[in-house]
Enzyme design. Structure first.
Site, PDB file in Angstrom:
ATOM      1  N   CYS A 191      -3.013 -20.490 -15.805  1.00  0.00           N
ATOM      2  CA  CYS A 191      -4.269 -19.865 -15.005  1.00  0.00           C
ATOM      3  C   CYS A 191      -4.088 -18.426 -14.961  1.00  0.00           C
ATOM      4  CB  CYS A 191      -3.647 -19.962 -13.475  1.00  0.00           C
ATOM      5  SG  CYS A 191      -3.957 -21.880 -13.024  1.00  0.00           S
TER       6      CYS A 191
ATOM      7  N   CYS B 227       2.565 -25.338 -14.343  1.00  0.00           N
ATOM      8  CA  CYS B 227       3.645 -24.388 -14.791  1.00  0.00           C
ATOM      9  C   CYS B 227       4.977 -24.696 -14.328  1.00  0.00           C
ATOM     10  CB  CYS B 227       3.304 -23.093 -14.950  1.00  0.00           C
ATOM     11  SG  CYS B 227       3.398 -22.186 -13.391  1.00  0.00           S
TER      12      CYS B 227
ATOM     13  N   ILE C 170       0.882  -1.066   0.035  1.00  0.00           N
ATOM     14  CA  ILE C 170      -0.003  -0.011   0.108  1.00  0.00           C
ATOM     15  C   ILE C 170       0.858   1.396  -0.078  1.00  0.00           C
ATOM     16  CG2 ILE C 170      -1.836   1.328   1.297  1.00  0.00           C
ATOM     17  CD1 ILE C 170      -2.723  -1.336   2.233  1.00  0.00           C
TER      18      ILE C 170
ATOM     19  N   HIS D 185       0.588   4.613   1.303  1.00  0.00           N
ATOM     20  CA  HIS D 185      -0.343   5.098   2.330  1.00  0.00           C
ATOM     21  C   HIS D 185      -0.588   6.865   1.755  1.00  0.00           C
ATOM     22  CE1 HIS D 185      -0.542   1.730   4.857  1.00  0.00           C
ATOM     23  NE2 HIS D 185       0.861   1.645   4.828  1.00  0.00           N
TER      24      HIS D 185
END
Lengths: 498, 433
Positions: free
Chosen positions: A414, A454, A51, A53
């Protein structure tokens, strides 16, 4: 300038070290960055909330507060220049009781003092409009539109690559054994011999206290506070739209629920102080995994357990002074006694957000400490990541395939990652040397099957591209070999039988 | 060019479906396969035991697949290998044309229009991450399928001292395989109190090699910084929760996970197809058609099979159904849901769609699994009080899929009753009048 003396050596290729390397590579000087692991971002930079911030949380007047706000703005700018994902989804600090409401107002004021723009307090109704899956026990929330999410290891890699493109030397698997200073030159005894340098930046994360001590510099220690996370499948990515915090506790920013840049849902972190044989251990535990799920459900009651695809943990580097009391700020300074030694220690939250600003600050410190050099005339500002097949338009995909047919060979089904991307991840300026390195750079192995399908193929590609025997391919360097031995002599040493 | 049928996945399911579609009159057929040759997962299953029912022979995986590859070649069915299907766009209207986007290095990006699609994309393995097994993240942790690929295709031994979690067939097969290649398989752990695999595999893979099977046991922690150094195992209670007093450390350098297979349906999910919450595969009718007109599915992508012979039968049916759909247009007259009753974990198909041109001489074949191990039971298909079919079973295991057949005329008798057909397992005492 003696040929084999560096102007600057940076110890630690995490987000701080990499940002510093990139910033200083603008100068016409000789720089090396070292890391004890097989890749960049293998420490705390690899496993955190990702994050950026907004900056209302650090105490006003601290280095953390100033560098958080500066760094966040810079991170946005660099995401474009250095080509890494950055999504400004905004954050909500959710309050569920009177204490929380008070905390919200506190943070609002703190944010104002720290210079965070556009903060506001939202009512319950407004919160539920933005986030329909949030608990109806919510009372109000602090809304920070400038908070963003990034992939911390992709960002670290981007800064490190830009540094290397601009001449910085990156030494992997390099342990630092001792530091001596003689006549204004540091002699670093490393696992690859003696390195000499005029200036030394200690950005070694969990080892920062040890390295400072090794140099005879400021004595401080690093408390290792582990945080466990759980990850949910992208099929439930619409669970939340913003980063959702809970009003903070004494142990940190509380349990968050957030989307990630890769469209997963992340919940966590816990806060568990490590000691003794647990030091450096990034294990996950049944107890804490249950705990973070329980706490996350305070914010979002209907988190589906069936969508869990993984768990991991990272360790925060919390600076403690000589008495063992938390410093509650970054330690970024030229050492009083050992001139030319710059500590960049205790880089815990908001470390990631601050890193680009830490780099500028360290440059200032180095220049004040006597680092004199001209700016490079040929500094290359931009850096491009690996072209992504999955998100490319039809025309862009055709172009990629025309240039390199390996972009049509899908290896990770995927996440739809092609062989072309994996090969590029390996041969990039700061290339992948192991399975986890490939995974961090192009996400192969991060999807639903977690590499089950994979990883044999990626192992073959690593063997072939690095020209190392299959049995030497590792998961994360060191002795983390994937395979034990050949079953018979006639088996090919090097993979590539795709 | 509009295709009659595009089959996604050229493993045993796709191959059988393609062959059947061709033999039942479809001309423009193409198989799309992401691996560099057809055969699917069978290519790495070098043990024998395939084809006991279908060919009355015991073949290895590659041999079984090889029979169908050969037949597809003889029928001149087009196969594109190293080709990945990126997405399916469903068509609209009475005779929808579906669009399949696929990619390979030879043809680049292709957008193919087709009247029918058959999904035969197989399944994936459940992961350590999905189980949240606590501990460190060293190398040496494999799903059984990955380990099998390293061993049988690449020729490498994944490790020397192995603990296997999960007594499903893949785990059992790998226990034997690893032992034959010189590894020490210390134990196979199973969280339930019965094995999930075929009885013959317990005998041939574990008992014959003195590999202990510990039921009601699981792994509670994985140890090791760079490479696995050991695991902590524990017995579990009736709620599958670990019992702390039973924690035991087992030294090993390899952990194999055989903890479940999940149908691979990523291509169908964005289309809003109806899924079965138990199987995680699409709901299908007795013709293997999904809830989307003209899109069929067969094999492990519908529900995980134990025997490839049944995959073949199911897929031959899917291919035939696709052909009938294109040529005869089976207009649905009425629908009857097929539901699971007592002690039945799931049924496939989950729906019967009756049409005017159904072959009334064909029995309806319903596949099902029991929830537990049961002995001396009766399996009954009924609609309300009316019994449609019954079978006596000496033993039923969740790991061994069963089939019950209902004559078509029995279905016709109940079609206007607005009742579902329920398959249930009745214990001997339930049947006492």
């Amino acid at each position: 300038m003696e040929k084999n003396i560096y102007d600057l050596v940076i110890v630690g290729a995490g987000i701080s070290g990499s940002c510093i390397a990139r910033e200083l590579s603008k100068l016409d000087i000789k720089i090396a960055i070292l890391d004890k692991e097989n890749d960049v971002s293998c420490g705390s930079s690899k496993a955190n909330s990702g994050i950026v911030h907004a900056g209302y949380d650090p105490l006003p007047g601290t280095l953390m507060a100033r560098l958080n706000v500066e760094g966040s703005a810079l991170m946005k700018k660099y995401s474009k220049i250095l080509d890494f994902s950055y999504k400004e989804i905004g954050s909500l600090v959710l309050s569920f009781d009177e204490n929380g409401n008070q905390k919200i107002n506190e943070l609002l004021e703190r944010g104002r003092v720290n210079g965070v723009k556009n903060l506001s307090v939202l009512s319950k109704k407004e919160v539920l409009e933005l986030e329909p899956n949030v608990s109806d026990q919510v009372e109000c929330a602090l809304f920070a539109p400038s908070a963003a999410i990034i992939s911390p290891y992709q960002a670290t890699w981007a800064f490190a690559e830009s540094a290397v493109i601009n001449g910085v030397e990156f030494f992997r698997n390099t342990m630092l054994h001792s530091i001596k200073k003689e006549n204004d030159i540091f002699y670093l005894d490393t696992s690859r011999g003696i390195l000499k340098t005029k200036f030394l930046v200690n950005a070694s994360g969990l080892d920062a206290g040890n390295i400072s001590s090794m140099a005879g510099a400021k004595k401080y220690s690093i408390l290792q506070r582990r945080g466990e996370y759980s990850l949910l499948d992208s099929s439930v990515s619409s669970l939340v739209n913003h980063v959702l915090f809970q009003t903070p506790t004494a142990l940190g920013k509380g349990i968050l629920v957030t989307k990630t840049v890769d469209n997963n849902i992340l919940i966590g972190p816990s806060a568990d102080d490590l000691s003794g044989s647990d030091l450096y251990s990034t294990e996950t535990t049944a107890l804490k995994q249950r705990e973070i799920m329980e706490k996350a459900r305070i914010s979002v009651p209907d988190i589906p357990v069936r969508a869990l695809i993984n768990s991991f943990s990272g360790i925060r580097a919390i600076a403690l002074d000589l008495e063992g009391k938390p410093v509650n700020d970054f330690i970024i300074e030229e050492d009083e006694k050992v001139k030319g030694f710059i500590n960049v220690g205790g880089i815990c939250s908001p470390g990631l957000s601050s890193a680009p600003a830490i780099a500028l600050y360290v440059r200032e410190i180095l220049e004040k400490a006597g680092l004199k050099a001209k700016e490079k005339g040929n500094f290359i500002e931009e850096r491009k990541g690996i072209p992504e097949l999955k998100s490319a338009s039809i025309d862009a995909r055709m172009e990629m395939i025309k240039k390199d047919s390996r972009f049509a060979q899908i290896i990770c089904r995927c996440e739809m990652i092609s062989e072309g991307e994996i090969v590029r991840a390996i041969h990039s300026p700061v290339g992948a040397r192991d399975l986890d390195g490939v995974k961090r750079r192009c996400r192969a192995g991060m999807g639903r099957c977690q590499g089950g399908f994979c990883s044999p193929r990626v192992t073959e590609i690593l063997s072939r591209e690095l020209q190392i025997p299959m049995v030497e391919v590792t998961k994360k360097g060191g002795v983390s070999y994937i395979l034990d031995s050949k079953t018979r002599e006639s088996v090919a040493d090097i993979g590539g039988s795709l | 060019m509009i295709y009659d049928c595009l089959i996604i996945g050229a493993g045993p399911a796709g191959l059988a479906a393609a062959i059947s579609a061709k033999k039942n009159g479809l001309e423009n057929i193409m198989l799309l396969e992401r691996d560099n040759r057809p055969g699917g997962i069978l290519l790495q299953c070098i043990h024998n035991g395939f084809g006991l029912h279908y060919f009355s022979e015991e073949l290895t995986g590659p041999e079984y697949a090889g029979r169908f590859v050969k037949e597809a070649e003889e029928l001149k069915i087009q196969v594109k290998v190293s080709t990945m299907v990126l997405q399916i766009e469903k068509g609209e209207g009475e005779n929808p044309l579906h669009k399949v986007t696929a990619i390979n290095s030879k043809d680049g990006l292709m957008i193919l229009e087709t009247k029918t699609v058959i999904i035969s994309t197989g399944c994936r393995e459940r992961t350590r991450g999905a189980l949240l097994i606590p501990g460190s993240r060293p190398s040496g942790i494999f799903t059984a399928g990955s380990a099998q690929r390293f061993l049988n295709i690449d020729g490498y031994l994944p490790g020397k001292k192995v603990v296997i979690l999960g007594s499903g067939d893949i785990g059992l097969i790998m226990a034997r395989r690893l032992t034959l290649e010189g590894a020490e398989v210390k134990m196979v752990l199973e969280i339930m109190n019965y094995s999930a695999g075929l009885a013959r595999n317990i005998t041939q893979c574990l008992e014959n090699f003195n590999i202990p099977l510990k039921t009601k046991t699981t792994i509670v922690q994985i140890h090791g910084k760079d490479r696995v150094t050991g695991v902590t195992i524990a017995s579990v209670d009736d709620h599958r929760q670990p019992i702390p007093e039973t924690y035991e450390y087992v030294e090993c350098d390899t952990v194999l996970l055989s903890v479940g297979l999940i149908p691979e349906n990523e291509l169908l999910n964005p289309l809003g197809v109806n899924l079965d919450a138990v199987t995680s595969g699409p709901l299908v009718n007795q013709r293997m058609e999904t809830s989307i007109k003209g899109i069929f599915a067969c094999g492990n992508s519908v529900h995980v099979h134990d025997l490839v012979d049944f995959v073949t039968e199911e897929s031959l049916l899917a291919g035939k159904s696709a052909a009938e759909y294109v040529n005869k247009r089976c207009e649905k007259i009425s629908s009857i849901p097929l539901v699971r009753g007592n002690r039945v974990r799931y049924v496939v198909p989950q729906k019967i769609d009756l049409s005017a041109n159904d072959d009334k001489s064909e029995n309806l074949r319903i596949m099902y699994r029991s929830t537990e191990v049961y002995r001396s039971v009766s399996v009954i298909a009924c609609a309300g009080q009316k019994e449609l079919a019954r079978q006596k079973k000496r033993i039923l295991r969740p790991g061994e899929m069963q089939i019950i057949e209902i004559p078509y005329e029995k279905i016709m008798e109940i079609k206007d009753m607005a009742l579902p057909v329920t398959i249930s397992i009745e214990l001997p005492e339930d049947l006492i009048d």
